[in-house]
Design a protein around this motif. Structure first.
Motif, short mmCIF file in Angstrom:
data_model
loop_
_atom_site.label_atom_id
_atom_site.label_comp_id
_atom_site.label_asym_id
_atom_site.label_seq_id
_atom_site.Cartn_x
_atom_site.Cartn_y
_atom_site.Cartn_z
N ALA A 164 -6.71 55.58 23.76
CA ALA A 164 -6.03 53.78 24.32
C ALA A 164 -6.05 53.32 23.67
N ASP A 165 -4.95 51.91 23.21
CA ASP A 165 -5.23 50.80 22.75
C ASP A 165 -4.13 50.13 23.82
N GLY A 166 -5.34 48.53 23.62
CA GLY A 166 -4.61 47.40 23.79
C GLY A 166 -5.58 47.35 25.85
N ALA A 167 -6.12 45.85 26.15
CA ALA A 167 -6.41 46.15 27.33
C ALA A 167 -5.85 47.27 28.01
N ASP A 168 -4.45 46.59 28.39
CA ASP A 168 -3.33 47.34 29.75
C ASP A 168 -3.63 48.58 29.54
N ARG A 203 -18.12 49.51 15.11
CA ARG A 203 -17.78 49.62 16.37
C ARG A 203 -16.52 50.06 16.80
N GLN A 204 -16.36 50.50 17.33
CA GLN A 204 -14.77 50.86 17.90
C GLN A 204 -14.68 50.18 19.63
N PHE A 205 -13.17 49.85 20.10
CA PHE A 205 -13.09 48.71 20.92
C PHE A 205 -12.62 47.62 21.27
N THR A 206 -12.06 46.56 21.20
CA THR A 206 -12.37 44.67 21.77
C THR A 206 -13.41 44.99 22.89
N ASP A 207 -13.99 43.74 23.22
CA ASP A 207 -13.96 43.59 24.20
C ASP A 207 -12.84 42.89 25.42
N ASP A 208 -12.13 42.74 25.11
CA ASP A 208 -11.11 43.32 26.40
C ASP A 208 -11.11 44.87 26.38
N GLU A 209 -11.02 45.31 25.87
CA GLU A 209 -10.65 47.14 26.17
C GLU A 209 -11.94 47.21 26.86
#
Length: 406
Positions: A164-168, A203-209
């Motif tokens: 999965a990529d992006g918060a959505d 690190r992987q995934f952003t805070d939003d994700e």
């Protein structure tokens, strides 16, 4: 009702064992009373079971396994194994776990864990209670991706993870797990040893994700386990709502403080690192994975020592998967390593593999042998408080006060 009279009882709660002890178990599998035999009455006309010269401990809990029936250390091989074969092999693994005294396991990445959970609960398969995340959630090129395969082969996911990529997209994948009825979510916030083109400290995934997934989990009332090896990924996971930190190779003082502040649990999985660094090369572990494991090994041990000294909640979990290098049935190795490598007391190690590991599960009635808890226990031939290796010498395993037929 059944009464169990035992030479020695480790209840998972007390600091000392109870000699000449008694367990009284209701017909529904809950413990009505537990303690010294002289202070626990045995109701008349009840079945008695005696374990002279034996030690009874709470059933062991492995807080980090994979029930995918893997039989090699080649991650790419797992993608070509049909789920039907994976489930059959994993059923055999459950029997091995039960035979080794494990009465609950937390499966953090598989396609068949949900079905196994139901089969065990229905009594169709003999084994420990299964709690599962279903497949983990990884970013593209993250730890759950298989980097050496064409993207189109893994776009719909791998046996252990979906991408999965992006918060959505992250939110959608989390909702899919909730729809499936998982017991927890598993997310990847750093690279790892067995993923080719990343690194444990990356690190992987952003805070939003991360937040998109943890909020969905929170709304559904399930916890979030974070594969997090580097300090940046550990902090990101905890700041954004993860509940448990898996592996934690580079857990520093700030991470320890944050973990305690959040009330989280550390699951270091010493066992898989020990096996990979000791003999991974003889079992098909790729050279690039061996190099990463060896590079992180000392830091990993130091991280667990740091957490133990700070009185952090540390749970036993192996990350075992099924291959000969990391087979189910040898999962008690984690408790031995906590004593031999980290310096845990024997009692602390046993509690890490029982009461503390049970913190990672979505129920509060397993992990101890106390009034109101489930009568899940293992009968040991020897005293683990005198020699921690006794956790390997299991003679019988009971769930709900009934012996598992394995």
């Amino acid at each position: 009702m059944r009464v169990f009279d035992v030479a020695r009882l480790v209840d998972g709660q007390r600091d000392d064992a109870v000699d000449d002890a008694r367990l009284v178990v209701e017909d529904d599998g809950t413990i009505a009373a537990a303690g010294p035999r002289e202070s626990v009455d045995a109701p008349p006309d009840t079945e008695h079971v005696e374990f002279p010269d034996r030690t009874v401990v709470p059933g062991f809990v492995d807080a980090h396994v994979h029930l995918q029936g893997a039989r090699s250390m080649d991650v790419a091989d797992w993608t070509t194994t049909p789920d039907s074969l994976a489930a059959a092999r994993a059923t055999a693994d459950l029997r091995k776990l039960a035979d080794a005294g494990f009465t609950s396991v937390r499966d953090l990445g598989s396609t068949v864990g949900l079905g196994l959970r139901e089969a065990v609960a229905d009594g169709e398969v003999s084994g420990p209670r299964v709690f599962t995340s279903g497949r983990a959630i990884s970013q593209t090129a993250g730890h759950g991706d298989i980097h050496g395969l064409p993207h189109e082969w893994v776009a719909d996911g791998t046996p252990l993870s979906t991408l999965a990529d992006g918060a959505d997209e992250c939110r959608r994948e989390a909702r899919k797990r909730v729809r499936d009825g998982v017991d927890c979510l598993k997310i990847m916030t750093t690279g790892g040893v067995l993923s080719e083109r990343d690194a444990p400290d990356r690190r992987q995934f952003t805070d939003d994700e991360i937040t998109a997934m943890t909020r969905e989990a929170d709304r559904a009332g399930v916890d979030v386990a974070a594969h997090a090896q580097g300090s940046a990924g550990i902090r990101a996971a905890l700041r954004n709502g993860a509940t448990t930190i898996e592996h934690g190779f580079y857990l520093d003082d700030d991470c320890v403080s944050l973990l305690k502040e959040c009330g989280g649990t550390f699951v270091p999985t010493l066992s898989i690192m020990y096996r990979i660094t000791e003999r991974g090369g003889d079992h098909g572990v790729p050279e690039w994975a061996l190099e990463k494991a060896l590079e992180a090994r000392d830091a990993h041990v130091e991280a667990v020592e740091r957490a133990y000294e700070a009185n952090t909640a540390i749970a036993a979990g192996t990350d075992f998967m099924g291959p000969e290098l990391v087979p189910h049935g040898e999962n008690a190795l984690e408790m031995e390593l906590l004593v031999d490598e980290i310096g845990f007391s024997e009692m602390d190690a046993i509690q890490a593999g029982t009461r503390v590991a049970a913190r990672t599960l979505p129920r509060n009635d397993v992990g101890t042998l106390t009034e109101g808890a489930r009568a899940d226990f293992a009968v040991l031939a020897d005293d683990p408080l005198a020699d921690i290796s006794a956790v390997r010498r299991v003679e019988e395993t009971y769930v709900d006060g009934r012996r598992l037929d394995v």
